[in-house]
Scaffold this active site. Sequence first.
Site, PDB file in Angstrom:
ATOM      1  N   ARG B 296      38.297  31.175  37.890  1.00 25.97           N
ATOM      2  CA  ARG B 296      39.402  30.399  37.267  1.00 25.97           C
ATOM      3  C   ARG B 296      39.203  29.183  37.582  1.00 25.97           C
ATOM      4  O   ARG B 296      39.964  28.569  36.837  1.00 25.97           O
ATOM      5  CB  ARG B 296      40.761  31.448  37.462  1.00 25.97           C
ATOM      6  CG  ARG B 296      40.241  32.335  36.434  1.00 25.97           C
ATOM      7  CD  ARG B 296      41.749  33.284  36.936  1.00 25.97           C
ATOM      8  NE  ARG B 296      41.533  34.966  35.704  1.00 25.97           N
ATOM      9  CZ  ARG B 296      41.889  35.499  35.291  1.00 25.97           C
ATOM     10  NH1 ARG B 296      43.626  35.493  35.876  1.00 25.97           N
ATOM     11  NH2 ARG B 296      41.757  36.450  34.428  1.00 25.97           N
ATOM     12  N   TYR B 439      36.428  31.024  28.138  1.00 22.36           N
ATOM     13  CA  TYR B 439      35.999  31.597  29.232  1.00 22.36           C
ATOM     14  C   TYR B 439      37.184  32.403  31.081  1.00 22.36           C
ATOM     15  O   TYR B 439      38.064  31.035  31.476  1.00 22.36           O
ATOM     16  CB  TYR B 439      35.037  32.198  30.131  1.00 22.36           C
ATOM     17  CG  TYR B 439      33.844  30.477  29.882  1.00 22.36           C
ATOM     18  CD1 TYR B 439      35.125  29.490  30.556  1.00 22.36           C
ATOM     19  CD2 TYR B 439      32.724  30.006  30.003  1.00 22.36           C
ATOM     20  CE1 TYR B 439      35.086  28.258  31.884  1.00 22.36           C
ATOM     21  CE2 TYR B 439      32.357  29.028  30.800  1.00 22.36           C
ATOM     22  CZ  TYR B 439      33.322  27.725  31.258  1.00 22.36           C
ATOM     23  OH  TYR B 439      32.762  26.658  31.338  1.00 22.36           O
ATOM     24  N   GLU B 440      36.869  33.041  31.776  1.00 22.84           N
ATOM     25  CA  GLU B 440      37.622  32.767  32.318  1.00 22.84           C
ATOM     26  C   GLU B 440      39.283  33.165  32.314  1.00 22.84           C
ATOM     27  O   GLU B 440      39.456  33.498  33.094  1.00 22.84           O
ATOM     28  CB  GLU B 440      37.269  32.286  33.687  1.00 22.84           C
ATOM     29  CG  GLU B 440      36.029  31.983  34.170  1.00 22.84           C
ATOM     30  CD  GLU B 440      34.965  33.128  34.386  1.00 22.84           C
ATOM     31  OE1 GLU B 440      35.526  34.114  34.673  1.00 22.84           O
ATOM     32  OE2 GLU B 440      34.211  32.847  34.195  1.00 22.84           O
ATOM     33  N   GLY B 441      39.391  34.698  31.085  1.00 24.66           N
ATOM     34  CA  GLY B 441      40.722  34.255  31.043  1.00 24.66           C
ATOM     35  C   GLY B 441      41.317  33.455  30.335  1.00 24.66           C
ATOM     36  O   GLY B 441      41.432  32.318  30.743  1.00 24.66           O
ATOM     37  N   GLN B 446      46.337  33.700  31.126  1.00 16.23           N
ATOM     38  CA  GLN B 446      46.084  32.818  32.316  1.00 16.23           C
ATOM     39  C   GLN B 446      47.651  32.419  32.279  1.00 16.23           C
ATOM     40  O   GLN B 446      49.053  33.278  33.145  1.00 16.23           O
ATOM     41  CB  GLN B 446      45.866  30.855  32.043  1.00 16.23           C
ATOM     42  CG  GLN B 446      44.166  31.602  32.394  1.00 16.23           C
ATOM     43  CD  GLN B 446      43.546  31.913  33.421  1.00 16.23           C
ATOM     44  OE1 GLN B 446      44.488  32.190  35.003  1.00 16.23           O
ATOM     45  NE2 GLN B 446      43.151  32.104  32.700  1.00 16.23           N
TER      46      GLN B 446
END
Lengths: 599, 599
Positions: B296, B439-441, B446
Amino acid sequence: MPDYKAPLRDLRFVTDEVLGFHDHYAKLPGAEEATPDMIAAIMEEGAKFAERVLSPLNQVGDQQGCQFKDGEVATPEGFKEAYQQYVDGGWPSLSHDIELGGQGLPESLGMMVTEMVATSNWAWSMYPGLSHGAMNTLDLHGTDEQKQTYLTKLVSGEWTGTMCLTEPHCGTDLGMLKTKALPNEDGSYAITGTKIFISAGEHDMASNIVHIVLARLPDAPQGTKGISLFIVPKFNTTDSGDVGERNHVHCGSIEHKMGIHGNATCVMNFDGAKGFLIGPANKGLNCMFTFMNTARLGTALQGLAHAEWAYQNSLIYAKDRLQMRSLTGPKAPDKAADPIIVHPDVRKMLLTQKAFAEGGRALIHYCSMLVDIVQAGSEGDKDDAETQLSLLTPIAKAFLTETGFEAANHGLQIFGGHGYIADWGMEQNVRDSRISMLYEGTTGIQALDLLGRKVLMSQGATLKVFTKIIHKFCKENSSDKRLAHLMKPLAALNKEWGDITLKVGMKAMKNRDEVGAASVDYCMYSGYVTLAYFWARMALVAQQKLDEGTDEEAFYKAKLQTAKFYFERILPRTKGHVEMLLAGSSSLMEMDEEQFFLR
Amino acid sequence: MPDYKAPLRDLRFVTDEVLGFHDHYAKLPGAEEATPDMIAAIMEEGAKFAERVLSPLNQVGDQQGCQFKDGEVATPEGFKEAYQQYVDGGWPSLSHDIELGGQGLPESLGMMVTEMVATSNWAWSMYPGLSHGAMNTLDLHGTDEQKQTYLTKLVSGEWTGTMCLTEPHCGTDLGMLKTKALPNEDGSYAITGTKIFISAGEHDMASNIVHIVLARLPDAPQGTKGISLFIVPKFNTTDSGDVGERNHVHCGSIEHKMGIHGNATCVMNFDGAKGFLIGPANKGLNCMFTFMNTARLGTALQGLAHAEWAYQNSLIYAKDRLQMRSLTGPKAPDKAADPIIVHPDVRKMLLTQKAFAEGGRALIHYCSMLVDIVQAGSEGDKDDAETQLSLLTPIAKAFLTETGFEAANHGLQIFGGHGYIADWGMEQNVRDSRISMLYEGTTGIQALDLLGRKVLMSQGATLKVFTKIIHKFCKENSSDKRLAHLMKPLAALNKEWGDITLKVGMKAMKNRDEVGAASVDYCMYSGYVTLAYFWARMALVAQQKLDEGTDEEAFYKAKLQTAKFYFERILPRTKGHVEMLLAGSSSLMEMDEEQFFLR
């Protein structure tokens, strides 16, 4: 597969129930043909064409793009055939004069069809879109002979048109343009120069292309006052009006660009091409303004188109895609997870798209109603319509394209990682929409036009014409408590609109940079307030229909809900804009140029 | 041609002068090697590599993309060679343990190099970026033998790594994942399933690829508590640790996507592939969280990267491109028009990019300093750093990627129509940056992590750790009148941050949907305040340097100017966010699902 379904019910709501198109047509000279039945029939046919012919070609157009070879452009598979169907259906002639082969229907009715065509496949729609601009220019400024030779062929759709303005060194600043027009002995001109970013400049869909070109006469004054307007056909015409010998205008290349791949963006080389003056010498830019205003409204429509398309497709996905449980407990306990439409933030994105699309629809068709009045209304009505239109056009162009891009991005976001993948079409919609904030005058240019030219140059008079309408509307509806959550804030914002205008105006008298420093925030602020007015109008009608009793309760309640959402979750953005636009220019202008580079 | 110049001076300002990296390294156990001279030498070499090797491949990567054929992926021209140079230069090993062949330098120093690598060519940087994530996971959770077999090869760069989480039906909702791991007799597992969106899943740059894979054991509980983590190498290893026979994991296809074309996004098919458990059974998601937090922060960096890149390239264009005259009279009277940097709105866009890039730089390197402390600091410091990091990671990820996309779009906009054309690279920068919010949440995830898990679940305690720091900072600097225009609003916002948290928290106790309804506005609000804090810190240092006397006056004055700009022209956006996040969930949740569809 992404798809498009014409929102016929919503179009009817906006045009009939909210804006009162029936009354409007009943009063409008020459609009006798536009009866409710006729409109319904046209809309149904237009919807079919958009849904069945154009929508399936939208993704194809992006993936194949246009191919350039030896000066010729091949459009994507199916584009040519779709255009032929469009011509066969009589669509190009819808809102053009009967004596030129048109159907004589109002411009606004054309806009309703155009909305569907444009939303289903923006890149394709630009081909007839550019023709439409060329037609309007010829209609207003061409001689009878020019109309007979070129306009009739454009009205029938047999030929298409373009607008050739931009050159490599000048886009916004047309005063710098260099293309030359030397008089020939026969009264025509030899046009020489390079034009870039010419949409639909070359293609394989029609037998001739009529370029409307800005160029300079030999004795022309410098700057914007020395620009004239010319017709330059791809093929010269024979005496019988048919396609004759090839003219010296050729496509040099096409651009590789972010989106709208299905539309050819051409470099056009004019090498002594034969051209014909339209309108008075050196008044080309004035003649062009007619086109520009139409084109700006057309581009404003693009904002609505991408918002609508994004909404439709991400809504379906949001209902299908299962991911996580609702924070308040399972909503689809029989499934592996809840559909993502249960999540508040997904709903926020969907409602934002919906609010921009439906609000934008009201603004667009309101503007095209004003265009009808400017074109055919009574003298008194004309002035008022022209004033409103001059204010609303830059607002609609800037605000609807900015929010259209935002809505397209929400669409991509709702799809999560899948939104980034080409198959789903959401990223194409974002890429296609991105051009709308650039061409026909960037957002910055619209904002300067709005604040500098329209509002401040008239000392606020142009703005007042519109804020008075809002004021009157709020006052008339102030007694209904059920709508107080809309009418009160709208009235307050409307007053604030005048107040901040005065404040910026005062500052601008001392320092002209204050206009440029405030303009974009001012323009966005104006857009939010304008859309709030249309949402309040839509809510009012919905409330009335519910009061009267209706079998479409859910439909009208959705309007009230969306209005509430718009006021609670979108309109507060004005707060930031007010503070930023009043912050002054010093934080922008004090920094030396070299300081930007020190890192 | 677009280009990249490493902002070494600015990096030094942020890390040395503002964040005090020298003191930090002096205190940090094991960071003895990170002397000022050593850092300077590394940064210079890193800058050269980014500018000369990677930057020229950025556009090539976009245009050529990755090619898939028979299960193999060919990366764009030059990518492979650049990777070999990266390995030869010892870059992969920079911040890894000496006993594994690393150079034992702090993580934060690696991040400084990574910023340059990432900004010059994001798509390329993802190959080593994914390896880095895999390395961190193995380092924390792998056995000594696993480290010896896999980690040493990753540290040397001989092999690369991936993270295999997502499946077609689950991205955010990993609890739904289906990939199976059946125990083999030899203690290994047979992994079967399909993973999608695997960045760097297959390529031609390294001799082996180490996949870190989430899968389920046969007896695993349902949901997130039944997920385990496995190593699945592309090639099994021989007893001597070399590349052995091909494992049953293959790339099925690569995605056609909006951007980052130079990075292969793979569908990975595991057909009984041999895998090895990492960490405890059924605790895979916990192990993965380590990776996720690093990832992140890495993605937050992407926001900074695209903002920086956009700023650099649009600044040059804004100084070169001549168009229109300044509203206050010609600034370059000898030229045909003024450079567009004279126009207030162009400056506003440039300063917005600058404020996000330089503010983002401070936030990113502050976070990576916290990572150092978490990894190697004293016990007391560790807890505090961990708490701050847990709060700042979702803020940095969501806020910097959203503002990075905004800054990239301003870059495109400054170029006008040319920004839409591929040649200039501005539209690639927009396309490449768009993935970072997914991506990555996603931003929404978040925001839920921030408000729901971090802030409210700790009853505000996590937030307080950071607001106390800001409070103390404002108090300590409240006497300097020259900075009052920053310290006062920052103190007020910092207080408001606590107040609105309390209000949302109260509502959320009654209705959990209030969290989801407020979260994204709350997260963006938090980002604006956080960056305001870093801009105030930067302004303070700049003011001190000016007071002390310096031959870099213009540099430090630019910092004060940019801080002023940020507070006057960016920070007011918080106004709207506060009102919207406090508006409640009813306008989102009251609408029935079917009502969305009525049009």
